[in-house]
Motif scaffolding. Structure first.
Motif, short mmCIF file in Angstrom:
data_model
loop_
_atom_site.label_atom_id
_atom_site.label_comp_id
_atom_site.label_asym_id
_atom_site.label_seq_id
_atom_site.Cartn_x
_atom_site.Cartn_y
_atom_site.Cartn_z
N CYS A 1 -2.59 -4.94 4.49
CA CYS A 1 -2.89 -3.61 3.96
C CYS A 1 -1.97 -2.56 4.57
O CYS A 1 -2.25 -1.36 4.51
CB CYS A 1 -4.35 -3.26 4.23
SG CYS A 1 -4.82 -3.47 5.95
N ALA B 1 -7.10 0.57 -5.60
CA ALA B 1 -6.95 -0.13 -4.32
C ALA B 1 -8.35 -0.38 -3.76
O ALA B 1 -9.24 0.47 -3.92
CB ALA B 1 -6.13 0.70 -3.35
N GLY C 1 -9.30 -6.76 -2.55
CA GLY C 1 -8.29 -6.12 -3.39
C GLY C 1 -8.59 -6.00 -4.86
O GLY C 1 -9.63 -6.44 -5.36
N PHE D 1 -14.05 -5.29 2.44
CA PHE D 1 -12.59 -5.22 2.32
C PHE D 1 -12.15 -6.23 1.27
O PHE D 1 -12.66 -7.34 1.22
CB PHE D 1 -11.97 -5.57 3.68
CG PHE D 1 -10.47 -5.45 3.72
CD1 PHE D 1 -9.87 -4.23 4.01
CD2 PHE D 1 -9.67 -6.55 3.46
CE1 PHE D 1 -8.49 -4.11 4.04
CE2 PHE D 1 -8.29 -6.44 3.48
CZ PHE D 1 -7.70 -5.22 3.77
N SER E 1 -4.93 -1.59 -0.58
CA SER E 1 -5.34 -0.42 0.19
C SER E 1 -4.41 0.75 -0.11
O SER E 1 -3.34 0.57 -0.71
CB SER E 1 -5.26 -0.74 1.69
OG SER E 1 -3.94 -1.14 1.99
N VAL F 1 -9.42 -0.46 -0.69
CA VAL F 1 -9.77 0.47 0.38
C VAL F 1 -8.88 1.70 0.25
O VAL F 1 -7.68 1.56 0.05
CB VAL F 1 -9.47 -0.14 1.77
CG1 VAL F 1 -9.87 0.82 2.89
CG2 VAL F 1 -10.18 -1.46 1.95
N VAL F 2 -9.48 2.89 0.34
CA VAL F 2 -8.66 4.11 0.41
C VAL F 2 -9.07 4.85 1.68
O VAL F 2 -10.22 5.24 1.83
CB VAL F 2 -8.87 5.01 -0.83
CG1 VAL F 2 -8.03 6.27 -0.71
CG2 VAL F 2 -8.54 4.26 -2.11
N TRP F 3 -8.13 4.98 2.60
CA TRP F 3 -8.41 5.72 3.83
C TRP F 3 -8.02 7.18 3.62
O TRP F 3 -6.98 7.46 3.00
CB TRP F 3 -7.59 5.14 5.00
CG TRP F 3 -8.11 3.84 5.50
CD1 TRP F 3 -9.27 3.63 6.19
CD2 TRP F 3 -7.47 2.54 5.40
NE1 TRP F 3 -9.40 2.29 6.51
CE2 TRP F 3 -8.32 1.61 6.05
CE3 TRP F 3 -6.29 2.09 4.84
CZ2 TRP F 3 -8.01 0.25 6.14
CZ3 TRP F 3 -5.98 0.75 4.92
CH2 TRP F 3 -6.83 -0.16 5.56
N SER G 1 -9.34 8.85 -4.40
CA SER G 1 -10.02 7.58 -4.12
C SER G 1 -10.65 7.01 -5.38
O SER G 1 -10.87 5.81 -5.48
CB SER G 1 -11.06 7.75 -3.01
OG SER G 1 -11.96 8.76 -3.35
N ALA H 1 0.81 -1.22 0.00
CA ALA H 1 0.00 0.00 0.00
C ALA H 1 0.84 1.27 0.00
O ALA H 1 1.91 1.33 0.61
CB ALA H 1 -0.91 0.00 1.22
N TYR I 1 -5.79 5.78 8.90
CA TYR I 1 -5.24 4.56 8.29
C TYR I 1 -5.63 3.35 9.12
O TYR I 1 -5.85 3.47 10.33
CB TYR I 1 -3.70 4.64 8.17
CG TYR I 1 -3.20 3.76 7.05
CD1 TYR I 1 -3.15 4.23 5.74
CD2 TYR I 1 -2.86 2.43 7.29
CE1 TYR I 1 -2.75 3.40 4.69
CE2 TYR I 1 -2.46 1.61 6.25
CZ TYR I 1 -2.40 2.10 4.96
OH TYR I 1 -2.02 1.28 3.93
N ASN I 2 -5.73 2.20 8.47
CA ASN I 2 -6.03 0.94 9.16
C ASN I 2 -7.28 1.00 10.02
O ASN I 2 -7.28 0.57 11.17
CB ASN I 2 -4.83 0.53 10.05
CG ASN I 2 -3.90 -0.42 9.31
OD1 ASN I 2 -4.22 -0.90 8.23
ND2 ASN I 2 -2.76 -0.69 9.90
#
Ligand code: ADP
Length: 504
Positions: A318, A463, A482, A480, A443, A465-467, A458, A288, A471-472
């Motif tokens: 991730c 990816a 890929g 969730f 991610s 997940v995009v925070w 985003s 990531a 994060y996490n």
């Protein structure tokens, strides 16, 4: 005296020796008093397979040792299941599906799933200690994240079990039958919950194999299945190595297989199942990018970077293992990061103060050391804080590589350890291009003050997940999974349930 060069303070030692405590100088880094978690993990000396609702000795009579990576002591013996055991597990699962679980109304299944969640909450401390001893992660992670999230997944999916008509509006859903699942060692209990809870809610029965280094909490959860009165054969747990995993994935009764682990093993499984009618979901590796723009709240971003790669020893698929930082703030971010990791506490995972625990196994430690040596050889600049590591156990210092280019192996390969590669960029487009220039796509993180930029990133980042400005973060309601070599299928939320049903 600067905070970073402070001598090791002696207050805990003085207290232990009954001497007056020395004065603390403001700004000194002092040692925390030890704060070991003392709950009894209630481990058995030997764990058998869990088949048909009972603990059963393996057909081969073979067991292997489960080692505590924090101090290299043996925790328990674990049964090594062979193809005959896996077959017995599938037969039990099929019987349970056809006679009981697959026919039971969802509202009845929900009661069992709720009960599992409640019983896990009742024994949360005990499970957290067992998870930490078996896997090496800090107790504050297993206590505050893994175990509560595991319970949350069972609660969430119990809530779905009587509402399955809403999973695919306009369609009816039916269970697939028996599903085979194989999981890794980085989140032993949580991965178990991600796999079991949606499958159970949908009316499937299960044969699951935990990772060979972290089987204990899965078998402790089997005790909870017994206490909850879960009908025999609904969940079957077979333990062992890759050979056991291959037997679970390849069994003819499995209507669907779900795998979380390395891309390498995922590809082996996909090749071996090509041409069969099994449904499949794969959650594989990641590399990531955590992307920091010059308008980001830098201190908050630094915390997010540390949380993304150093906590949990970087044992997260991730994990934000590539930091892409805008050139204008690169020096500031790097300096702050180095200062931050100098004060991370590494050591006994059972100590509540520990930030970075033990690497899960000797093999994994070897992989990290090998890739880090390649990073140095390739010419990147390495920084490690000068902290002392325990003399026994598998530990690795948090490591930052700067001056990394896209061609370096440390920028391309998954390391699965507390190792961060720092790259820089100038424009938004360059950030997107560098972030997407990887075989993976699990991610990403974006740190910026601008909402429009978050939306653009985003959309363009490949990816799952995009925070944004965090994060996490995980939640059972949020799917969730890929892109590209990080796999396919989603776990969590309504989308995750769709991967465990037939539409009729
Ligand atoms: P990691 O690198 O995360 O340890 P692995 O892919 O090696 O990932 O292992 C993940 C899980 O896959 C473990 O439970 C392991 O025992 C299992 N496994 C390893 N080889 C195979 C295989 N050929 N088929 C099925 N499962 C396997």
């Amino acid at each position: 005296m600067s905070m970073l060069t402070a001598k090791k303070p002696t207050r805990p030692a003085a207290r232990a020796a009954g001497r007056p405590l020395p004065e603390l100088i403001f700004g000194d880094l002092w040692e925390y008093d030890p704060a070991p978690e003392t709950a009894d993990p209630k481990l058995k000396a030997r764990y058998d397979l869990f088949i048909g609702g009972r603990f059963t000795a393996p057909a081969s009579g073979k067991y292997f040792d489960s080692i505590n990576p924090a101090n290299e002591t043996k925790l328990a013996e674990i049964a090594h299941a062979n193809a005959a055991d896996v077959d017995a597990a599938y037969q039990a699962a099929k019987k349970a599906h056809d006679n009981v679980w697959g026919r039971m109304p969802g509202r009845e299944r929900a009661k069992y799933i709720y009960r599992i969640a409640r019983l896990l909450q009742d024994r949360a401390r005990e499970f957290a200690v067992a998870e930490t001893m078996d896997g090496g992660k800090p107790i504050k992670e297993s206590r505050d994240f893994d175990v509560p999230m595991c319970a949350a997944h069972f609660f969430y999916h119990a809530g779905w079990a009587d509402k399955l008509d809403y999973v695919a509006p306009g369609r009816r859903v039916a269970p697939l039958g028996v599903v085979g699942q194989v999981i890794p060692w980085n989140f032993p209990l949580l991965m178990l919950a991600w796999k079991l809870a949606p499958a159970l809610a949908m009316g499937n029965t299960i044969v699951i194999k935990p990772a060979e280094t972290t089987s204990i909490t899965a078998l402790k959860l089997a005790e909870i299945f017994q206490d909850a009165g879960l009908p025999a054969g609904v969940v079957n747990i077979v333990t062992g190595f890759g050979d056991t995993g291959a037997a679970v994935m390849g069994h003819p009764i499995a209507a669907k297989v779900a795998f979380t682990g390395s891309t390498e093993v995922g590809k082996i499984i996909m090749r071996s199942l090509a041409g069969t009618d099994k449904k499949m979901t794969m959650e594989l590796g990641g590399k990531a990018a955590n992307i920091v723009f010059d308008d980001a709240p830098i201190d908050q971003a630094v915390e997010g970077i540390v949380n993304g790669i150093f906590f949990n020893q970087g044992h997260v698929c991730c994990a934000g293992s590539r930091l892409l930082v805008q050139e204008t703030v690169a020096a500031e971010v790097l300096a702050k990061l180095k200062n931050r990791i100098r004060v991370l506490r590494i050591g006994d995972p059972l100590d509540k103060n520990t930030d970075i625990g033990a690497i899960n196994s000797k093999e994994q430690l070897g992989t990290i050391e090998r890739l880090v040596a390649i990073g140095v050889k390739d010419g990147a600049t390495m920084f490690q804080p000068p902290c002392k590591l325990p003399s026994k156990g598998y530990y690795f210092r948090p490591t930052i590589f700067s001056g990394v280019s896209m061609s370096h192996r440390i920028a391309r390969e998954e390391i699965f350890g507390p190792v961060l590669s720092v790259l820089t960029f100038r424009t938004v487009d360059e950030a997107v291009e560098k972030a997407n220039n990887t075989a993976y796509g699990l991610s990403a993180g974006v740190w910026t003050d601008k909402g429009t930029r978050i939306l653009k990133m985003s959309t363009e980042l490949k990816a799952g997940v995009v925070w944004a400005n965090t994060y996490n973060k995980f939640d059972p309601t949020s799917p969730f999974g890929g892109y590209k070599e990080s796999g396919f299928g989603r776990e969590g939320g309504r989308q995750g349930l769709l991967d465990y049903c037939k539409l009729i």
